[in-house]
Scaffold this motif. Sequence first.
Motif, PDB file in Angstrom:
ATOM      1  N   LEU A  83       0.842  -1.181   0.000  1.00 49.43           N
ATOM      2  CA  LEU A  83       0.000   0.000   0.000  1.00 49.43           C
ATOM      3  C   LEU A  83       0.885   1.241   0.000  1.00 49.43           C
ATOM      4  O   LEU A  83       2.009   1.217   0.508  1.00 49.43           O
ATOM      5  N   GLU A  84       0.378   2.338  -0.562  1.00 50.68           N
ATOM      6  CA  GLU A  84       1.143   3.576  -0.611  1.00 50.68           C
ATOM      7  C   GLU A  84       1.197   4.168   0.795  1.00 50.68           C
ATOM      8  O   GLU A  84       0.171   4.452   1.411  1.00 50.68           O
ATOM      9  N   LYS A  85       2.393   4.345   1.305  1.00 51.72           N
ATOM     10  CA  LYS A  85       2.572   4.643   2.730  1.00 51.72           C
ATOM     11  C   LYS A  85       1.935   5.960   3.142  1.00 51.72           C
ATOM     12  O   LYS A  85       1.289   6.046   4.203  1.00 51.72           O
ATOM     13  N   ASN A  86       2.091   7.007   2.357  1.00 46.98           N
ATOM     14  CA  ASN A  86       1.558   8.301   2.776  1.00 46.98           C
ATOM     15  C   ASN A  86       0.033   8.348   2.698  1.00 46.98           C
ATOM     16  O   ASN A  86      -0.600   9.097   3.452  1.00 46.98           O
ATOM     17  N   SER A  87      -0.559   7.534   1.822  1.00 52.16           N
ATOM     18  CA  SER A  87      -2.022   7.450   1.791  1.00 52.16           C
ATOM     19  C   SER A  87      -2.547   6.803   3.073  1.00 52.16           C
ATOM     20  O   SER A  87      -3.560   7.243   3.637  1.00 52.16           O
ATOM     21  N   VAL A  88      -1.844   5.763   3.539  1.00 55.21           N
ATOM     22  CA  VAL A  88      -2.243   5.099   4.781  1.00 55.21           C
ATOM     23  C   VAL A  88      -2.062   6.050   5.966  1.00 55.21           C
ATOM     24  O   VAL A  88      -2.921   6.143   6.852  1.00 55.21           O
ATOM     25  N   ILE A  89      -0.949   6.761   5.987  1.00 55.09           N
ATOM     26  CA  ILE A  89      -0.702   7.727   7.060  1.00 55.09           C
ATOM     27  C   ILE A  89      -1.803   8.790   7.081  1.00 55.09           C
ATOM     28  O   ILE A  89      -2.327   9.157   8.138  1.00 55.09           O
ATOM     29  N   ALA A  90      -2.165   9.283   5.905  1.00 53.14           N
ATOM     30  CA  ALA A  90      -3.198  10.312   5.826  1.00 53.14           C
ATOM     31  C   ALA A  90      -4.546   9.790   6.308  1.00 53.14           C
ATOM     32  O   ALA A  90      -5.307  10.506   6.977  1.00 53.14           O
ATOM     33  N   GLU A  91      -4.852   8.532   5.985  1.00 55.14           N
ATOM     34  CA  GLU A  91      -6.131   7.943   6.385  1.00 55.14           C
ATOM     35  C   GLU A  91      -6.201   7.703   7.889  1.00 55.14           C
ATOM     36  O   GLU A  91      -7.213   7.991   8.528  1.00 55.14           O
ATOM     37  N   LEU A  92      -5.127   7.179   8.463  1.00 54.62           N
ATOM     38  CA  LEU A  92      -5.143   6.801   9.880  1.00 54.62           C
ATOM     39  C   LEU A  92      -4.755   7.949  10.804  1.00 54.62           C
ATOM     40  O   LEU A  92      -5.114   7.939  11.989  1.00 54.62           O
ATOM     41  N   ALA A  93      -4.010   8.918  10.284  1.00 58.44           N
ATOM     42  CA  ALA A  93      -3.516  10.044  11.095  1.00 58.44           C
ATOM     43  C   ALA A  93      -2.948   9.578  12.431  1.00 58.44           C
ATOM     44  O   ALA A  93      -3.365  10.028  13.503  1.00 58.44           O
ATOM     45  N   PRO A  94      -1.959   8.681  12.413  1.00 60.76           N
ATOM     46  CA  PRO A  94      -1.428   8.171  13.685  1.00 60.76           C
ATOM     47  C   PRO A  94      -0.675   9.236  14.467  1.00 60.76           C
ATOM     48  O   PRO A  94      -0.020  10.111  13.884  1.00 60.76           O
ATOM     49  N   THR A  95      -0.778   9.149  15.777  1.00 57.94           N
ATOM     50  CA  THR A  95       0.036  10.017  16.638  1.00 57.94           C
ATOM     51  C   THR A  95       1.311   9.309  17.084  1.00 57.94           C
ATOM     52  O   THR A  95       2.258   9.962  17.529  1.00 57.94           O
ATOM     53  N   SER A 106       1.087  14.173  11.437  1.00 57.17           N
ATOM     54  CA  SER A 106       0.220  13.810  12.564  1.00 57.17           C
ATOM     55  C   SER A 106       0.975  13.134  13.700  1.00 57.17           C
ATOM     56  O   SER A 106       0.459  13.000  14.812  1.00 57.17           O
ATOM     57  N   VAL A 107       2.197  12.691  13.431  1.00 57.57           N
ATOM     58  CA  VAL A 107       2.925  11.831  14.367  1.00 57.57           C
ATOM     59  C   VAL A 107       3.619  12.664  15.441  1.00 57.57           C
ATOM     60  O   VAL A 107       4.272  13.668  15.153  1.00 57.57           O
ATOM     61  N   ARG A 108       3.477  12.234  16.683  1.00 60.57           N
ATOM     62  CA  ARG A 108       4.116  12.898  17.823  1.00 60.57           C
ATOM     63  C   ARG A 108       5.229  12.048  18.443  1.00 60.57           C
ATOM     64  O   ARG A 108       6.175  12.583  19.015  1.00 60.57           O
ATOM     65  N   LYS A 109       5.094  10.742  18.348  1.00 61.80           N
ATOM     66  CA  LYS A 109       6.043   9.835  19.002  1.00 61.80           C
ATOM     67  C   LYS A 109       6.373   8.672  18.064  1.00 61.80           C
ATOM     68  O   LYS A 109       5.506   8.189  17.337  1.00 61.80           O
ATOM     69  N   ILE A 110       7.615   8.213  18.120  1.00 62.53           N
ATOM     70  CA  ILE A 110       8.066   7.109  17.273  1.00 62.53           C
ATOM     71  C   ILE A 110       8.908   6.152  18.102  1.00 62.53           C
ATOM     72  O   ILE A 110       9.860   6.566  18.774  1.00 62.53           O
ATOM     73  N   ILE A 111       8.552   4.879  18.058  1.00 62.65           N
ATOM     74  CA  ILE A 111       9.385   3.806  18.607  1.00 62.65           C
ATOM     75  C   ILE A 111       9.879   3.001  17.412  1.00 62.65           C
ATOM     76  O   ILE A 111       9.084   2.411  16.687  1.00 62.65           O
ATOM     77  N   VAL A 112      11.174   2.999  17.185  1.00 67.21           N
ATOM     78  CA  VAL A 112      11.717   2.309  16.017  1.00 67.21           C
ATOM     79  C   VAL A 112      12.942   1.507  16.417  1.00 67.21           C
ATOM     80  O   VAL A 112      13.802   1.976  17.162  1.00 67.21           O
TER      81      VAL A 112
END
Length: 326
Positions: free
Chosen positions: A240-252, A273-279
Amino acid sequence: MNVCLTKVDVDLLSDAAALNGVTEWLRAKIASLLVNIPLDNTLNGSQRHNVADIFRDTATSLEWIDLYQSQKLMLRALYFRPDGPFLKKKVQEYGRYIDAAESGECEVKGIYLSFPKHPPSPLLQSLVEGSYEHKEAELLTRFIEPDDRVLELGAGIGFMGVTAMMRCNPASYTAFEANPALLPFIAKNMQHNDVVFNVKNAVLLDKPGLQAFYVTPAFWGSSLLQPAEGYFEQVEVPALEKNSVIAELAPTTLIVDIEGGEAAFFRELDLTSVRKIIVEIHPMILGDDEIIEIFNTLISQGFLLDFKASGKQELFWCRSDSKVNI
Protein backbone atom coordinates in the motif's frame (compact mmCIF):
# COMPACT_ATOMS: atom_id res chain seq x y z
CA MET A 1 26.49 -47.73 41.14
CA ASN A 2 28.86 -48.68 38.32
CA VAL A 3 29.09 -45.72 35.93
CA CYS A 4 30.57 -46.41 32.49
CA LEU A 5 31.11 -44.65 29.20
CA THR A 6 29.01 -46.47 26.59
CA LYS A 7 28.85 -46.61 22.80
CA VAL A 8 25.72 -44.46 23.00
CA ASP A 9 27.81 -41.79 24.75
CA VAL A 10 30.52 -42.05 22.10
CA ASP A 11 28.01 -41.67 19.27
CA LEU A 12 26.33 -38.72 21.00
CA LEU A 13 29.61 -36.88 21.53
CA SER A 14 30.86 -37.70 18.01
CA ASP A 15 27.67 -36.34 16.44
CA ALA A 16 27.86 -33.21 18.57
CA ALA A 17 31.53 -32.62 17.74
CA ALA A 18 30.63 -32.41 14.05
CA LEU A 19 28.28 -29.43 14.61
CA ASN A 20 29.37 -25.84 13.98
CA GLY A 21 28.78 -24.63 17.51
CA VAL A 22 31.55 -26.77 18.99
CA THR A 23 34.97 -25.10 19.21
CA GLU A 24 38.20 -26.75 18.09
CA TRP A 25 39.36 -26.78 21.72
CA LEU A 26 36.26 -28.71 22.76
CA ARG A 27 36.57 -31.07 19.80
CA ALA A 28 40.10 -31.87 20.95
CA LYS A 29 38.84 -32.55 24.50
CA ILE A 30 36.16 -34.88 23.13
CA ALA A 31 38.68 -36.72 20.95
CA SER A 32 41.06 -37.14 23.89
CA LEU A 33 38.28 -38.49 26.09
CA LEU A 34 37.19 -41.02 23.49
CA VAL A 35 40.77 -42.24 23.05
CA ASN A 36 41.75 -42.42 26.73
CA ILE A 37 38.64 -43.81 28.42
CA PRO A 38 37.71 -47.37 27.42
CA LEU A 39 34.07 -48.27 26.88
CA ASP A 40 32.00 -50.12 29.46
CA ASN A 41 34.64 -49.87 32.18
CA THR A 42 33.68 -48.52 35.59
CA LEU A 43 34.92 -44.95 35.94
CA ASN A 44 36.65 -43.58 39.00
CA GLY A 45 35.57 -40.28 40.56
CA SER A 46 38.02 -38.15 38.60
CA GLN A 47 37.05 -39.74 35.29
CA ARG A 48 33.35 -39.27 36.00
CA HIS A 49 33.83 -35.57 36.67
CA ASN A 50 35.95 -35.18 33.54
CA VAL A 51 33.32 -36.89 31.39
CA ALA A 52 30.53 -34.83 32.98
CA ASP A 53 32.44 -31.62 32.25
CA ILE A 54 32.80 -32.50 28.58
CA PHE A 55 29.13 -33.41 28.18
CA ARG A 56 28.18 -30.19 30.01
CA ASP A 57 30.43 -27.95 27.92
CA THR A 58 29.27 -29.56 24.69
CA ALA A 59 25.63 -29.10 25.69
CA THR A 60 26.03 -25.40 26.54
CA SER A 61 27.98 -24.74 23.33
CA LEU A 62 25.05 -26.06 21.27
CA GLU A 63 22.08 -24.61 23.19
CA TRP A 64 21.68 -21.73 20.71
CA ILE A 65 21.75 -24.20 17.82
CA ASP A 66 20.05 -27.46 18.80
CA LEU A 67 18.17 -27.66 22.09
CA TYR A 68 17.26 -31.31 21.64
CA GLN A 69 20.92 -32.26 21.27
CA SER A 70 21.82 -30.06 24.23
CA GLN A 71 19.18 -31.75 26.38
CA LYS A 72 20.52 -35.22 25.53
CA LEU A 73 24.06 -34.14 26.32
CA MET A 74 23.12 -32.46 29.59
CA LEU A 75 21.16 -35.51 30.73
CA ARG A 76 24.28 -37.60 30.21
CA ALA A 77 26.34 -35.03 32.13
CA LEU A 78 23.85 -35.39 34.99
CA TYR A 79 24.18 -39.18 34.81
CA PHE A 80 27.91 -38.88 35.40
CA ARG A 81 27.48 -36.20 38.09
CA PRO A 82 23.99 -36.70 39.58
CA ASP A 83 24.49 -34.15 42.37
CA GLY A 84 25.48 -31.28 40.05
CA PRO A 85 23.18 -28.27 40.76
CA PHE A 86 24.10 -26.50 37.50
CA LEU A 87 23.40 -29.65 35.52
CA LYS A 88 19.99 -30.08 37.17
CA LYS A 89 19.15 -26.45 36.47
CA LYS A 90 20.08 -26.74 32.80
CA VAL A 91 18.09 -29.96 32.33
CA GLN A 92 15.00 -28.21 33.72
CA GLU A 93 15.68 -25.14 31.57
CA TYR A 94 16.00 -27.19 28.38
CA GLY A 95 12.82 -29.02 29.30
CA ARG A 96 10.92 -25.71 29.52
CA TYR A 97 12.24 -24.60 26.17
CA ILE A 98 11.35 -27.86 24.46
CA ASP A 99 7.86 -27.94 25.98
CA ALA A 100 7.25 -24.44 24.63
CA ALA A 101 8.71 -25.33 21.23
CA GLU A 102 6.43 -28.34 20.89
CA SER A 103 3.30 -26.59 22.14
CA GLY A 104 3.93 -23.28 20.37
CA GLU A 105 2.72 -21.46 23.48
CA CYS A 106 4.22 -19.49 26.35
CA GLU A 107 3.55 -16.54 28.64
CA VAL A 108 5.54 -13.31 28.42
CA LYS A 109 5.02 -10.89 31.31
CA GLY A 110 1.46 -11.98 31.92
CA ILE A 111 0.56 -12.13 28.22
CA TYR A 112 -0.30 -15.42 26.57
CA LEU A 113 1.47 -15.91 23.24
CA SER A 114 0.93 -18.48 20.53
CA PHE A 115 3.72 -18.74 17.95
CA PRO A 116 4.92 -21.08 15.16
CA LYS A 117 6.15 -24.32 16.69
CA HIS A 118 9.86 -25.15 16.88
CA PRO A 119 11.33 -21.68 16.24
CA PRO A 120 15.13 -21.33 16.22
CA SER A 121 16.69 -21.45 19.67
CA PRO A 122 17.49 -17.72 20.14
CA LEU A 123 13.89 -16.74 19.39
CA LEU A 124 12.49 -19.56 21.51
CA GLN A 125 14.66 -18.70 24.50
CA SER A 126 13.70 -15.01 24.32
CA LEU A 127 10.02 -16.00 24.38
CA VAL A 128 10.33 -18.46 27.26
CA GLU A 129 12.59 -16.23 29.35
CA GLY A 130 10.39 -13.17 28.79
CA SER A 131 12.97 -10.99 27.01
CA TYR A 132 11.09 -11.03 23.69
CA GLU A 133 10.59 -7.41 22.50
CA HIS A 134 11.37 -6.34 26.06
CA LYS A 135 12.68 -2.84 25.37
CA GLU A 136 10.02 -2.00 22.79
CA ALA A 137 7.28 -3.09 25.21
CA GLU A 138 8.86 -0.97 27.96
CA LEU A 139 8.82 2.11 25.71
CA LEU A 140 5.27 1.41 24.61
CA THR A 141 3.87 1.08 28.13
CA ARG A 142 5.76 4.18 29.27
CA PHE A 143 4.82 6.57 26.48
CA ILE A 144 1.55 5.51 24.81
CA GLU A 145 -1.47 7.32 26.19
CA PRO A 146 -5.24 6.74 25.94
CA ASP A 147 -5.71 9.43 23.27
CA ASP A 148 -2.99 8.01 20.98
CA ARG A 149 -3.70 6.54 17.57
CA VAL A 150 -1.01 3.91 17.03
CA LEU A 151 0.30 2.53 13.75
CA GLU A 152 2.62 -0.48 13.99
CA LEU A 153 4.74 -1.87 11.17
CA GLY A 154 6.05 -5.38 11.69
CA ALA A 155 3.48 -6.84 14.08
CA GLY A 156 5.04 -10.31 14.24
CA ILE A 157 2.75 -12.44 16.43
CA GLY A 158 0.96 -9.40 17.84
CA PHE A 159 2.82 -9.02 21.13
CA MET A 160 3.16 -5.24 20.93
CA GLY A 161 -0.47 -4.76 19.94
CA VAL A 162 -1.72 -7.00 22.74
CA THR A 163 0.56 -5.25 25.23
CA ALA A 164 -0.66 -1.83 24.12
CA MET A 165 -4.34 -2.74 24.39
CA MET A 166 -3.91 -4.41 27.78
CA ARG A 167 -1.60 -1.85 29.36
CA CYS A 168 -2.33 1.48 27.62
CA ASN A 169 -5.75 1.21 25.92
CA PRO A 170 -5.01 3.71 23.10
CA ALA A 171 -7.80 5.30 21.08
CA SER A 172 -6.92 3.10 18.10
CA TYR A 173 -4.26 0.57 17.16
CA THR A 174 -3.58 -0.62 13.61
CA ALA A 175 -0.88 -3.20 12.92
CA PHE A 176 0.61 -4.21 9.59
CA GLU A 177 2.30 -7.60 9.21
CA ALA A 178 3.74 -8.76 5.89
CA ASN A 179 4.06 -12.48 6.66
CA PRO A 180 0.61 -14.01 5.98
CA ALA A 181 1.47 -17.10 8.04
CA LEU A 182 1.56 -14.99 11.21
CA LEU A 183 -1.96 -13.59 10.97
CA PRO A 184 -3.63 -16.65 12.59
CA PHE A 185 -1.23 -16.29 15.54
CA ILE A 186 -2.09 -12.61 15.95
CA ALA A 187 -5.79 -13.49 15.91
CA LYS A 188 -5.30 -16.25 18.49
CA ASN A 189 -3.25 -13.98 20.75
CA MET A 190 -5.89 -11.26 20.59
CA GLN A 191 -8.63 -13.75 21.41
CA HIS A 192 -6.82 -15.40 24.32
CA ASN A 193 -5.86 -12.05 25.88
CA ASP A 194 -9.33 -10.60 25.27
CA VAL A 195 -8.22 -7.60 23.18
CA VAL A 196 -9.02 -6.39 19.68
CA PHE A 197 -7.08 -4.19 17.28
CA ASN A 198 -6.90 -3.76 13.51
CA VAL A 199 -4.53 -6.09 11.62
CA LYS A 200 -3.65 -5.84 7.93
CA ASN A 201 -1.52 -8.18 5.81
CA ALA A 202 0.46 -5.68 3.76
CA VAL A 203 3.61 -3.58 3.59
CA LEU A 204 3.78 0.21 3.25
CA LEU A 205 5.89 1.43 0.35
CA ASP A 206 6.15 4.35 -2.05
CA LYS A 207 3.80 2.74 -4.58
CA PRO A 208 0.92 0.22 -4.31
CA GLY A 209 1.11 -3.23 -5.89
CA LEU A 210 2.68 -6.57 -5.02
CA GLN A 211 5.99 -6.87 -3.20
CA ALA A 212 8.44 -9.71 -2.61
CA PHE A 213 8.85 -10.55 1.07
CA TYR A 214 11.41 -12.97 2.52
CA VAL A 215 10.25 -15.28 5.30
CA THR A 216 12.93 -16.80 7.55
CA PRO A 217 12.59 -19.67 10.08
CA ALA A 218 12.82 -17.11 12.90
CA PHE A 219 9.78 -14.98 12.17
CA TRP A 220 11.40 -11.92 13.77
CA GLY A 221 14.03 -11.92 10.99
CA SER A 222 11.67 -11.90 8.01
CA SER A 223 12.15 -8.84 5.83
CA LEU A 224 11.58 -6.94 2.61
CA LEU A 225 15.34 -7.30 2.12
CA GLN A 226 16.58 -10.65 0.81
CA PRO A 227 18.80 -12.35 3.42
CA ALA A 228 22.45 -12.63 2.50
CA GLU A 229 22.62 -16.15 3.92
CA GLY A 230 20.52 -18.88 5.50
CA TYR A 231 17.22 -20.45 4.52
CA PHE A 232 14.27 -18.29 3.47
CA GLU A 233 11.08 -18.47 1.45
CA GLN A 234 9.93 -15.72 -0.90
CA VAL A 235 6.25 -14.75 -0.87
CA GLU A 236 4.34 -11.96 -2.54
CA VAL A 237 2.39 -9.58 -0.31
CA PRO A 238 0.17 -6.55 -0.99
CA ALA A 239 1.89 -3.17 -0.91
CA LEU A 240 0.00 0.00 0.00
CA GLU A 241 1.14 3.58 -0.61
CA LYS A 242 2.57 4.64 2.73
CA ASN A 243 1.56 8.30 2.78
CA SER A 244 -2.02 7.45 1.79
CA VAL A 245 -2.24 5.10 4.78
CA ILE A 246 -0.70 7.73 7.06
CA ALA A 247 -3.20 10.31 5.83
CA GLU A 248 -6.13 7.94 6.39
CA LEU A 249 -5.14 6.80 9.88
CA ALA A 250 -3.52 10.04 11.10
CA PRO A 251 -1.43 8.17 13.69
CA THR A 252 0.04 10.02 16.64
CA THR A 253 2.47 7.18 17.39
CA LEU A 254 4.50 4.94 15.08
CA ILE A 255 6.01 1.61 16.12
CA VAL A 256 8.42 0.36 13.47
CA ASP A 257 10.32 -2.94 13.54
CA ILE A 258 10.76 -4.10 9.95
CA GLU A 259 14.25 -5.62 9.84
CA GLY A 260 16.09 -3.03 7.78
CA GLY A 261 13.06 -1.75 5.89
CA GLU A 262 12.97 1.30 8.14
CA ALA A 263 15.37 3.26 5.92
CA ALA A 264 13.05 3.17 2.90
CA PHE A 265 9.93 3.63 5.05
CA PHE A 266 11.00 6.95 6.61
CA ARG A 267 12.25 8.36 3.30
CA GLU A 268 9.83 11.12 2.14
CA LEU A 269 7.29 10.05 4.78
CA ASP A 270 4.65 12.57 5.85
CA LEU A 271 4.91 12.69 9.65
CA THR A 272 2.60 15.65 10.22
CA SER A 273 0.22 13.81 12.56
CA VAL A 274 2.93 11.83 14.37
CA ARG A 275 4.12 12.90 17.82
CA LYS A 276 6.04 9.83 19.00
CA ILE A 277 8.07 7.11 17.27
CA ILE A 278 9.38 3.81 18.61
CA VAL A 279 11.72 2.31 16.02
CA GLU A 280 14.21 -0.52 16.10
CA ILE A 281 17.28 0.23 14.00
CA HIS A 282 19.15 -2.71 12.41
CA PRO A 283 22.82 -1.74 11.96
CA MET A 284 23.75 -5.27 10.91
CA ILE A 285 21.52 -4.80 7.85
CA LEU A 286 21.64 -1.06 7.15
CA GLY A 287 24.69 0.94 6.23
CA ASP A 288 25.83 3.93 8.26
CA ASP A 289 24.60 6.29 5.56
CA GLU A 290 21.08 4.82 5.76
CA ILE A 291 20.97 5.16 9.54
CA ILE A 292 22.21 8.75 9.28
CA GLU A 293 19.49 9.41 6.72
CA ILE A 294 16.82 8.20 9.17
CA PHE A 295 18.22 10.44 11.92
CA ASN A 296 18.38 13.45 9.59
CA THR A 297 14.81 12.86 8.40
CA LEU A 298 13.40 12.74 11.91
CA ILE A 299 15.45 15.67 13.21
CA SER A 300 14.49 17.79 10.20
CA GLN A 301 10.82 17.13 10.96
CA GLY A 302 11.12 18.33 14.54
CA PHE A 303 11.79 15.09 16.45
CA LEU A 304 14.22 14.65 19.33
CA LEU A 305 15.88 11.38 20.29
CA ASP A 306 15.39 10.47 23.94
CA PHE A 307 18.78 8.95 24.72
CA LYS A 308 17.89 8.04 28.30
CA ALA A 309 14.72 6.15 27.40
CA SER A 310 16.10 4.45 24.27
CA GLY A 311 17.93 1.14 24.14
CA LYS A 312 20.90 0.20 21.99
CA GLN A 313 18.77 -0.29 18.86
CA GLU A 314 15.27 0.44 20.16
CA LEU A 315 14.92 4.20 19.86
CA PHE A 316 12.28 6.57 21.17
CA TRP A 317 11.74 9.84 19.31
CA CYS A 318 9.25 12.59 20.13
CA ARG A 319 8.55 16.06 18.82
CA SER A 320 10.46 18.88 20.44
CA ASP A 321 7.14 20.56 21.35
CA SER A 322 5.58 17.33 22.64
CA LYS A 323 4.10 17.01 26.12
CA VAL A 324 6.16 13.87 26.67
CA ASN A 325 8.62 14.48 29.49
CA ILE A 326 12.11 13.77 28.21
